[in-house]
Scaffold this motif. Sequence first.
Motif, PDB file in Angstrom:
ATOM      1  N   ALA A  17       0.834  -1.202   0.000  1.00  0.00           N
ATOM      2  CA  ALA A  17       0.000   0.000   0.000  1.00  0.00           C
ATOM      3  C   ALA A  17       0.872   1.256   0.000  1.00  0.00           C
ATOM      4  N   VAL A  18       0.443   2.278  -0.715  1.00  0.00           N
ATOM      5  CA  VAL A  18       1.157   3.558  -0.758  1.00  0.00           C
ATOM      6  C   VAL A  18       0.173   4.677  -0.425  1.00  0.00           C
ATOM      7  N   PRO A  19       0.680   5.838   0.032  1.00  0.00           N
ATOM      8  CA  PRO A  19      -0.222   6.939   0.376  1.00  0.00           C
ATOM      9  C   PRO A  19      -1.006   7.447  -0.832  1.00  0.00           C
ATOM     10  N   SER A  20      -2.134   8.032  -0.562  1.00  0.00           N
ATOM     11  CA  SER A  20      -2.946   8.644  -1.622  1.00  0.00           C
ATOM     12  C   SER A  20      -2.228   9.840  -2.216  1.00  0.00           C
ATOM     13  N   VAL A  21      -2.557  10.153  -3.442  1.00  0.00           N
ATOM     14  CA  VAL A  21      -1.975  11.305  -4.107  1.00  0.00           C
ATOM     15  C   VAL A  21      -2.330  12.599  -3.388  1.00  0.00           C
ATOM     16  N   TYR A  22      -3.381  12.584  -2.591  1.00  0.00           N
ATOM     17  CA  TYR A  22      -3.832  13.793  -1.907  1.00  0.00           C
ATOM     18  C   TYR A  22      -3.130  14.002  -0.568  1.00  0.00           C
ATOM     19  N   GLU A  23      -2.313  13.028  -0.135  1.00  0.00           N
ATOM     20  CA  GLU A  23      -1.502  13.220   1.065  1.00  0.00           C
ATOM     21  C   GLU A  23      -0.240  13.989   0.684  1.00  0.00           C
ATOM     22  N   THR A  24       0.349  14.701   1.633  1.00  0.00           N
ATOM     23  CA  THR A  24       1.388  15.683   1.299  1.00  0.00           C
ATOM     24  C   THR A  24       2.800  15.300   1.711  1.00  0.00           C
ATOM     25  N   SER A  25       2.982  14.290   2.542  1.00  0.00           N
ATOM     26  CA  SER A  25       4.304  13.982   3.073  1.00  0.00           C
ATOM     27  C   SER A  25       5.195  13.342   2.003  1.00  0.00           C
ATOM     28  N   PHE A  26       6.192  14.089   1.519  1.00  0.00           N
ATOM     29  CA  PHE A  26       7.126  13.566   0.516  1.00  0.00           C
ATOM     30  C   PHE A  26       7.906  12.384   1.081  1.00  0.00           C
ATOM     31  N   PHE A  27       8.409  12.522   2.302  1.00  0.00           N
ATOM     32  CA  PHE A  27       9.254  11.480   2.889  1.00  0.00           C
ATOM     33  C   PHE A  27       8.468  10.183   3.070  1.00  0.00           C
ATOM     34  N   GLN A  28       7.229  10.290   3.535  1.00  0.00           N
ATOM     35  CA  GLN A  28       6.395   9.106   3.724  1.00  0.00           C
ATOM     36  C   GLN A  28       6.148   8.400   2.390  1.00  0.00           C
ATOM     37  N   LYS A  29       5.898   9.176   1.349  1.00  0.00           N
ATOM     38  CA  LYS A  29       5.657   8.580   0.037  1.00  0.00           C
ATOM     39  C   LYS A  29       6.929   7.951  -0.521  1.00  0.00           C
ATOM     40  N   PHE A  30       8.058   8.640  -0.322  1.00  0.00           N
ATOM     41  CA  PHE A  30       9.318   8.084  -0.815  1.00  0.00           C
ATOM     42  C   PHE A  30       9.607   6.736  -0.164  1.00  0.00           C
ATOM     43  N   LEU A  31       9.392   6.641   1.146  1.00  0.00           N
ATOM     44  CA  LEU A  31       9.625   5.372   1.844  1.00  0.00           C
ATOM     45  C   LEU A  31       8.687   4.285   1.338  1.00  0.00           C
ATOM     46  N   GLN A 246      -2.627   9.834  -9.625  1.00  0.00           N
ATOM     47  CA  GLN A 246      -1.967   8.791  -8.844  1.00  0.00           C
ATOM     48  C   GLN A 246      -0.918   8.060  -9.697  1.00  0.00           C
ATOM     49  N   VAL A 247      -1.239   7.827 -10.961  1.00  0.00           N
ATOM     50  CA  VAL A 247      -0.283   7.185 -11.866  1.00  0.00           C
ATOM     51  C   VAL A 247       0.948   8.069 -12.041  1.00  0.00           C
ATOM     52  N   ASP A 248       0.729   9.366 -12.222  1.00  0.00           N
ATOM     53  CA  ASP A 248       1.852  10.301 -12.362  1.00  0.00           C
ATOM     54  C   ASP A 248       2.741  10.263 -11.119  1.00  0.00           C
ATOM     55  N   GLU A 249       2.096  10.223  -9.960  1.00  0.00           N
ATOM     56  CA  GLU A 249       2.870  10.205  -8.721  1.00  0.00           C
ATOM     57  C   GLU A 249       3.626   8.887  -8.561  1.00  0.00           C
ATOM     58  N   ALA A 250       2.992   7.790  -8.926  1.00  0.00           N
ATOM     59  CA  ALA A 250       3.668   6.492  -8.861  1.00  0.00           C
ATOM     60  C   ALA A 250       4.904   6.482  -9.754  1.00  0.00           C
ATOM     61  N   LEU A 251       4.776   7.059 -10.940  1.00  0.00           N
ATOM     62  CA  LEU A 251       5.932   7.154 -11.847  1.00  0.00           C
ATOM     63  C   LEU A 251       7.037   8.008 -11.229  1.00  0.00           C
ATOM     64  N   ARG A 252       6.663   9.128 -10.662  1.00  0.00           N
ATOM     65  CA  ARG A 252       7.653  10.058 -10.118  1.00  0.00           C
ATOM     66  C   ARG A 252       8.439   9.428  -8.971  1.00  0.00           C
ATOM     67  N   PHE A 253       7.741   8.791  -8.035  1.00  0.00           N
ATOM     68  CA  PHE A 253       8.444   8.229  -6.881  1.00  0.00           C
ATOM     69  C   PHE A 253       9.183   6.936  -7.238  1.00  0.00           C
ATOM     70  N   ALA A 254       8.679   6.192  -8.203  1.00  0.00           N
ATOM     71  CA  ALA A 254       9.413   5.009  -8.657  1.00  0.00           C
ATOM     72  C   ALA A 254      10.734   5.415  -9.301  1.00  0.00           C
ATOM     73  N   LYS A 255      10.732   6.539 -10.008  1.00  0.00           N
ATOM     74  CA  LYS A 255      11.976   7.042 -10.602  1.00  0.00           C
ATOM     75  C   LYS A 255      12.935   7.527  -9.518  1.00  0.00           C
ATOM     76  N   TRP A 256      12.403   8.201  -8.496  1.00  0.00           N
ATOM     77  CA  TRP A 256      13.246   8.609  -7.371  1.00  0.00           C
ATOM     78  C   TRP A 256      13.907   7.383  -6.738  1.00  0.00           C
ATOM     79  N   ASP A 257      13.103   6.373  -6.485  1.00  0.00           N
ATOM     80  CA  ASP A 257      13.608   5.133  -5.887  1.00  0.00           C
ATOM     81  C   ASP A 257      14.712   4.527  -6.747  1.00  0.00           C
ATOM     82  N   SER A 258      14.472   4.439  -8.045  1.00  0.00           N
ATOM     83  CA  SER A 258      15.444   3.856  -8.960  1.00  0.00           C
ATOM     84  C   SER A 258      16.742   4.646  -8.978  1.00  0.00           C
ATOM     85  N   ASN A 259      16.653   5.954  -9.142  1.00  0.00           N
ATOM     86  CA  ASN A 259      17.858   6.769  -9.284  1.00  0.00           C
ATOM     87  C   ASN A 259      18.694   6.810  -8.011  1.00  0.00           C
TER      88      ASN A 259
END
Length: 440
Positions: A17-31, A246-259
Motif C-alpha cells: 500500500a502507498v499513500p494517496s496522491v492527496y496526502e502531502t508527506s514527501f518522505f512518507q511517500k518516498f519510503l 496517482q499514476v503520475d505520482e507512482a511514476l515520479r516516486f518510482a523514478k526517485w527510488d530507482s535513481n
Amino acid sequence: MTPNTKKSLDEINQSVAVPSVYETSFFQKFLAYSGPGALVAVGYMDPGNWLTSLSGGSKYRYALLSVLLMSILVAMFMQTLAIKLGVVARLDLAQAIAQKIPRGGRYVLWIINEIAMMATDMTGVVGTAIALKLLFGIPLVYGILFTIFDVLLVLLFLRFGIRRIEFIVLFSILTVGIIFGIEVFRAGPSVPAIFKGLVPTPGIITNHEMLIMSLGIVGATIMPHNVYLHSSLAQSRRYDYHNPKQVDEALRFAKWDSNVHLIAAFLINALLLVLGGTLFFQKNSNLSAFQDVYNGLKNTAIVGNLASPLMSTLFAFALLITGMISSITSTLAGQIVMEGYLNIRLPLWERRLLTRFVTLIPILIIGYLVGFSDQSFEQMIVFAQIALSIALPFTLFPMVALTSNRDLMGRHTNNLFITVFGYALTAVITVLNLQFMFSI
C-alpha cells in the motif's frame, strides 16, 4: 499457448500500500515507494561488475571512473523506461513483448533471454561459491549446491511480503558499501585524482586495451535482467491506476527510488575501482581473479602496511553478500521471463526451483568438465558477459518500441526526442557490446 494474461509476479503484484496522491508527506511517500530500486541496483554490483571494476582500477588507476559514471547514467534512462512500462501498461517487458509478436517469435526471444538469465544467475552463483571457498574453505561444488538455499529463503521471506526482501537487500547494499568505504579510507586514495578520473579522456577511445576494459565495464553494467525485473517490481505498489494523478505520482516516486539506488550502485562500483587503483596500480599484480585480490589484500609486498587478514576477510564477506543477493534477484528475473513468454503455470516453489536448476545444471556440468577450478569458474563470468551482450539488443530495442506505442502507453508515450535518443543509445550500446564480445 497464448500470451500471459496473469499479473506479473502475481504473489507480490500490488501488495504494498502507498499513500494517496492527496496526502502531502514527501518522505512518507518516498519510503512507501522505495524498495524495487534496491533489488534492481543489486544487478549493477554483481560479481561480474567486481571483476571489471577491480581490474580497471589496477590497470588504469582512476581513469575509468568516467566510464562507470556514464554507464550508470545510461542505466538510469533505461530503468526509467522499464518503470514506465510497468506502472502505465501494468505489464512486465516479457508479457508486453509476448502480446505483440507471434508464437514463433516468442519462443525465439524466450530462448535468447533464458540464456541471458542463466548467464546473470551464473555470476551470482559463482561469486557466492568462490566467496564460501575463500572464507571457509568449502569446495566450489558444495558452494554451488548451497545456492539452492537462497531460493528457499526467497520463498520464506515472500510469505511475509516483498517489503521484507527489499529491506534485506537494502541492508546488504549498505553493509557492502560500508565495508568498501572502510577499505578505501584505509587505503588513502588521492581525492583530486578521483575527481579527475570522473572526466572522460581520449585514451578511453584511442588506447585499445583501455577501450576493451571500458567496454567490459559497460557490458557488465547494462544487463537485460534488470529491465525485466524493474518492469515487474514497479507493479508491486498498490495505487489507484484509474486516477491519472496517482499514476503520475507512482511514476515520479518510482523514478526517485530507482535513481537513488543506482547512485548507491555507482558509489560501490566506484569504491571497488578506487580500491583497485589505489592498492594495486603499478604493483605488477594481476587482478584477473577474486583469489588474486583476496591474497593481495594481505600481502605486504603488494599493499604494504595496509595488508591484513581483516582486509581480505571483509572483501570475501562482501563478495558473499553480493553474490547471494544478486542470485536471488536474478532468480526473480528468470521467473518473469519464463512466465511472461511461456505463460507457465506452476506452484510458486516449483517455479522458483525450476528457474534455479535451469542455471545450476549447466554450471555443474561445466564445473565437472573443468575440474571445478577457480580460474575456470571465473572465466565463466567472462563468458556470461558475452551472453548478456548478445541478448542486450533483443531487450532494449523492444522496450523503446513498446514505450513509444501510443495504444499501449496513452499519454505517457515517449515523445519524439526520447524515442530517437532511446534508439540511438540502444544502437551505441549494442555496437559497443558486440565489439567487446568479439574482442575477448
